[in-house]
Design a protein around this motif. Structure first.
Motif, PDB file in Angstrom:
ATOM      1  N   THR A   5      49.003  36.934  24.974  1.00 42.70           N
ATOM      2  CA  THR A   5      49.408  37.128  26.369  1.00 42.70           C
ATOM      3  C   THR A   5      49.499  38.617  26.705  1.00 42.70           C
ATOM      4  N   ASN A   9      47.144  40.298  29.251  1.00 41.49           N
ATOM      5  CA  ASN A   9      48.038  40.328  30.407  1.00 41.49           C
ATOM      6  C   ASN A   9      47.999  39.006  31.175  1.00 41.49           C
ATOM      7  N   GLN A  11      49.740  34.754  31.455  1.00 40.10           N
ATOM      8  CA  GLN A  11      51.000  34.036  31.307  1.00 40.10           C
ATOM      9  C   GLN A  11      51.010  33.108  30.103  1.00 40.10           C
ATOM     10  N   TYR A  12      49.906  32.384  29.905  1.00 39.65           N
ATOM     11  CA  TYR A  12      49.807  31.405  28.825  1.00 39.65           C
ATOM     12  C   TYR A  12      48.719  31.827  27.831  1.00 39.65           C
ATOM     13  N   GLY A  35      47.303  30.921  35.300  1.00 39.65           N
ATOM     14  CA  GLY A  35      48.047  31.604  34.248  1.00 39.65           C
ATOM     15  C   GLY A  35      47.348  31.739  32.917  1.00 39.65           C
ATOM     16  N   LYS A  63      43.948  37.993  39.105  1.00 42.75           N
ATOM     17  CA  LYS A  63      44.410  37.904  37.724  1.00 42.75           C
ATOM     18  C   LYS A  63      43.274  38.286  36.764  1.00 42.75           C
TER      19      LYS A  63
END
Length: 314
Positions: A5, A9, A11-12, A35, A63
């Motif tokens: 992660t 960078n 989330q999951y 994510g 993202k």
């Protein structure tokens, strides 16, 4: 977990595999927005098409996302140049020597991950300077390792040999399988087949339905003299098997494969004469659902499985 992660960078610690004829900008951006780390699969794209998908993915998500590049393609230098020109920050390479392009990509500040099928190749990748490896077991779809090492054996073998993060792949399509991969030492997972059965995947609905309808034993590793690939059994697979049983050489198999066989099967929906690449985990995929829902269900099940293992009597 945090190694992956933090590296990307995200989330999951879940990466959507860059699969040919399935992983366009819609799927990559959907996974990244949810994510995980979405990957555009450059293997089925001409250079100008890859540029278009990168640009559309930038518009669809703020993202991190990446590009998967099989190194065996003849126009690899053009694909790499487009990746550099478009400022892609994450590249997964496969099916080739990581020493060739890793220094070029790293010089541009790009995070580089290489897909391997053995501990020996993982060590070579680490020596080449990659940031992580994807250890992909025999169960996986697409191009596969000739060693035929299963994920259950491969992951701990690779983790034992390298210091860089290891991402597990091959037969992973659920939170329970993800938990198993972490128990073996993985820091993240790469998932392909489960993301094929999503509305965002660019593959044909016929192929998606074939994946959902696949049963245990419906896929086999084939074309080992060329580049091993796991296929759903159909007319084309049977023709390949007969040719191989009769001692067909590389030239004969290339002739049988012809051109655009994978496109015909996975992108155009020809289920009998097309090449249908998918993993063994297809037998456990029973529906088509949005990529964000797939990711959320995997993560929720993963956390529940870890809690249950930590408290087996509760």
């Amino acid at each position: 977990m945090q190694r992956i992660t933090s590296l990307f960078n995200i989330q999951y610690p879940v990466i959507q595999a860059g699969m040919i004829w399935a992983s366009g900008w819609r799927l990559a951006s959907a996974v990244s927005n949810a994510g995980g780390l979405g990957l555009i699969g450059a293997g089925s794209m001409y250079p100008d098409v890859l540029r278009e998908h990168i640009q559309k993915c930038k518009q669809a998500t703020d993202k991190p996302f990446g590009v998967n590049v099989p190194l065996l393609y003849p126009d690899i230098d053009q694909l790499i140049n487009i990746i550099l020109e478009e400022g892609v920050q994450i590249v997964f390479t496969s099916a080739g020597n990581p020493k060739t392009w890793t220094p070029v990509l790293k010089a541009a500040g790009i995070k580089v991950v290489h897909v391997v099928s053995s501990a020996a190749f993982a060590l070579k990748s680490e020596a080449a300077g990659v940031d992580a490896v994807v250890a992909e077991g025999f169960e996986a779809g697409g191009h596969n390792g000739r060693e035929e090492t299963t994920t259950l054996v491969l992951i701990p073998a690779v983790c034992e040999q390298v210091k860089i993060p290891v991402i597990a792949a091959g037969g992973i399509g659920s939170g329970k399988a993800m938990a198993a991969a972490f128990a073996l030492g993985a820091s993240g997972v790469q998932i392909g087949s489960r993301f094929v059965a999503t509305p965002e995947a660019s593959s044909h609905i016929n192929f998606k339905n074939a994946v959902v309808n696949a049963k245990e034993g419906d896929t086999m590793l084939s074309l080992k003299k060329l580049a091993p690939v796991r296929l759903i059994k159909n007319n084309f697979y049977q023709a390949v098997r007969e040719a191989e049983d009769n001692g067909a050489d590389v030239t004969a198999l290339k002739t049988l494969l012809g051109r655009a066989r994978a496109k015909a099967g996975m992108f155009e929906g020809n289920l009998e004469e097309g090449e249908l690449e998918i993993g063994q985990v297809s037998a456990l995929i029973h529906d088509i659902k949005p990529a964000a829902q797939v990711l959320e269900e995997i993560w929720t099940e993963f956390k529940a499985t870890i809690r249950q293992l930590n408290n087996p009597d509760s």
